[in-house]
Scaffold this motif. Structure first.
Motif, PDB file in Angstrom:
ATOM      1  N   TYR A  16      15.012  63.592  68.897  1.00 22.76           N
ATOM      2  CA  TYR A  16      16.332  63.107  68.496  1.00 22.76           C
ATOM      3  C   TYR A  16      16.316  61.584  68.352  1.00 22.76           C
ATOM      4  CZ  TYR A  16      21.426  62.572  68.368  1.00 22.76           C
ATOM      5  OH  TYR A  16      22.714  62.270  67.979  1.00 22.76           O
ATOM      6  N   GLN A  46      16.926  59.129  65.015  1.00 20.93           N
ATOM      7  CA  GLN A  46      17.895  58.037  64.953  1.00 20.93           C
ATOM      8  C   GLN A  46      17.228  56.714  64.581  1.00 20.93           C
ATOM      9  OE1 GLN A  46      21.293  58.548  65.183  1.00 20.93           O
ATOM     10  NE2 GLN A  46      20.526  60.662  65.110  1.00 20.93           N
ATOM     11  N   LYS A  70      24.542  58.524  71.438  1.00 20.47           N
ATOM     12  CA  LYS A  70      24.963  59.403  70.345  1.00 20.47           C
ATOM     13  C   LYS A  70      24.589  60.848  70.640  1.00 20.47           C
ATOM     14  CE  LYS A  70      24.700  60.046  65.343  1.00 20.47           C
ATOM     15  NZ  LYS A  70      24.145  59.545  64.060  1.00 20.47           N
ATOM     16  N   MET A  71      23.410  61.062  71.251  1.00 23.24           N
ATOM     17  CA  MET A  71      22.963  62.418  71.570  1.00 23.24           C
ATOM     18  C   MET A  71      23.926  63.108  72.534  1.00 23.24           C
ATOM     19  SD  MET A  71      19.256  63.658  73.068  1.00 23.24           S
ATOM     20  CE  MET A  71      18.814  65.410  72.981  1.00 23.24           C
ATOM     21  N   ALA A 100      27.176  62.203  72.892  1.00 23.77           N
ATOM     22  CA  ALA A 100      28.486  62.297  72.240  1.00 23.77           C
ATOM     23  C   ALA A 100      28.580  63.459  71.264  1.00 23.77           C
ATOM     24  CB  ALA A 100      28.795  60.980  71.515  1.00 23.77           C
ATOM     25  N   ASP A 101      27.480  63.761  70.560  1.00 15.89           N
ATOM     26  CA  ASP A 101      27.568  64.823  69.543  1.00 15.89           C
ATOM     27  C   ASP A 101      27.195  66.212  70.073  1.00 15.89           C
ATOM     28  OD1 ASP A 101      24.765  65.001  69.576  1.00 15.89           O
ATOM     29  OD2 ASP A 101      24.494  63.928  67.693  1.00 15.89           O
ATOM     30  N   GLY A 102      26.918  66.316  71.383  1.00 19.11           N
ATOM     31  CA  GLY A 102      26.650  67.613  71.988  1.00 19.11           C
ATOM     32  C   GLY A 102      25.199  68.047  71.983  1.00 19.11           C
ATOM     33  N   SER A 103      24.338  67.250  71.345  1.00 23.35           N
ATOM     34  CA  SER A 103      22.924  67.633  71.271  1.00 23.35           C
ATOM     35  C   SER A 103      22.253  67.614  72.646  1.00 23.35           C
ATOM     36  CB  SER A 103      22.169  66.687  70.324  1.00 23.35           C
ATOM     37  OG  SER A 103      22.685  66.761  69.019  1.00 23.35           O
TER      38      SER A 103
END
Length: 280
Positions: A71, A75, A247-248, A250-253
């Motif tokens: 991930y 990015q 970001k990982m 925050a986006d649920g990943s």
């Protein structure tokens, strides 16, 4: 043509040809020249920790650290196929970063003061704890002190089992094996009563199909292990990786990766840690 002029022409042509080869070599070496290698990113992971970082027999790579690293690399503008994986054994991690062998390391790499003298850390991206793995039907070990007079296994060179004996259960019978797989085989056969290391590593092993349903975590939380991503000291990658980790989450990943790799062991993981905050 005059023989002397011919000789000079041949020498000049040879020199030009040699120079062109030299320039081509510089460009294809991943150095200052532009080439396809410039798109690669080299990442250190563990090769022998199921659920965390594992190189499978077919040459693929799996585990939570692998998913996090993939991930992050995306990015940073790299496709999964642009990642070159390297094995990062515990004793080699700082040296690999200092030499520039890898761009970053995600290998169950706990942040501590001694390591921060040599390298920088992004994260943390997981808060793990030292724990024990026991047989699913064993109700005799419900608290750390119950490890007294029990056969406690860890790998040779690990401090986990010794920490338990020194601080929690002085009468624990330490057993050191070459690898955690051997410890789990002993646990399955009743030769060992408990295996100790980080709960994330134990959950990864317990989640493997051959062990599913056979073991359970004690849930003792005997230490805090803040997993970070190691980068070379002073590297600008630190902030870029921190942004990717945020970001990982925050986006649920992040949650998806936890469930995918540790779910079968019913691992009661901590929520995603706040980037930049190390829990002592």
């Amino acid at each position: 043509m005059n023989p002397r002029k011919l000789t000079k022409a041949v020498v000049a042509a040879a020199a030009a040809l040699a120079l062109s080869f030299s320039l081509a070599a510089c460009g294809g070496d991943g150095g200052n020249g532009s080439s396809g290698d410039d798109e690669k990113i080299t990442v250190g992971i563990k090769y022998d920790q199921p659920g965390v970082g594992l190189k499978t027999p077919d040459g693929t790579y799996t585990g939570f650290d692998v998913d996090v690293a993939t991930y992050v690399a995306q990015q940073l503008g790299r496709d999964p196929g642009d990642i070159e994986w390297k094995e990062a054994k515990s004793a080699d991690r700082e040296t690999m970063l200092e030499r520039g062998d890898v761009d970053f390391i995600a290998a169950s790499y706990s942040i501590n003061d001694e390591r921060e003298k040599k390298v920088d850390f992004a994260g943390p991206y997981l808060l793990a704890h030292q724990d024990v793995l026991i047989r699913a039907d064993d109700n005799s070990i419900t608290k750390p002190e119950d490890l007294n007079n029990k056969k406690l296994c860890s790998v040779t060179g690990s401090t986990s089992a010794q920490n338990v004996k020194d601080k929690i259960a002085p009468d624990a019978q330490l057993q050191e094996y070459g690898g955690y797989s051997e410890c789990l085989t002993g646990l399955e056969n009743g030769v060992i009563d408990a295996v100790t290391t980080d709960d994330a590593i134990l959950a990864g092993y317990a989640s493997q199909p051959e062990f599913e349903g056979k073991f359970k975590l004690g849930g003792f939380e005997m230490s805090n292990e803040n997993y970070g991503i190691g980068v070379q000291e002073g590297s600008e990658l630190k902030q870029q990786i921190n942004d990717a980790l945020e970001k990982m989450v925050a986006d649920g990943s992040w949650d998806e990766a936890v469930k995918k790799n540790f779910g079968p062991a019913e691992y009661q993981n901590e929520p995603a840690p706040e980037v930049g905050v190390v829990v002592k």
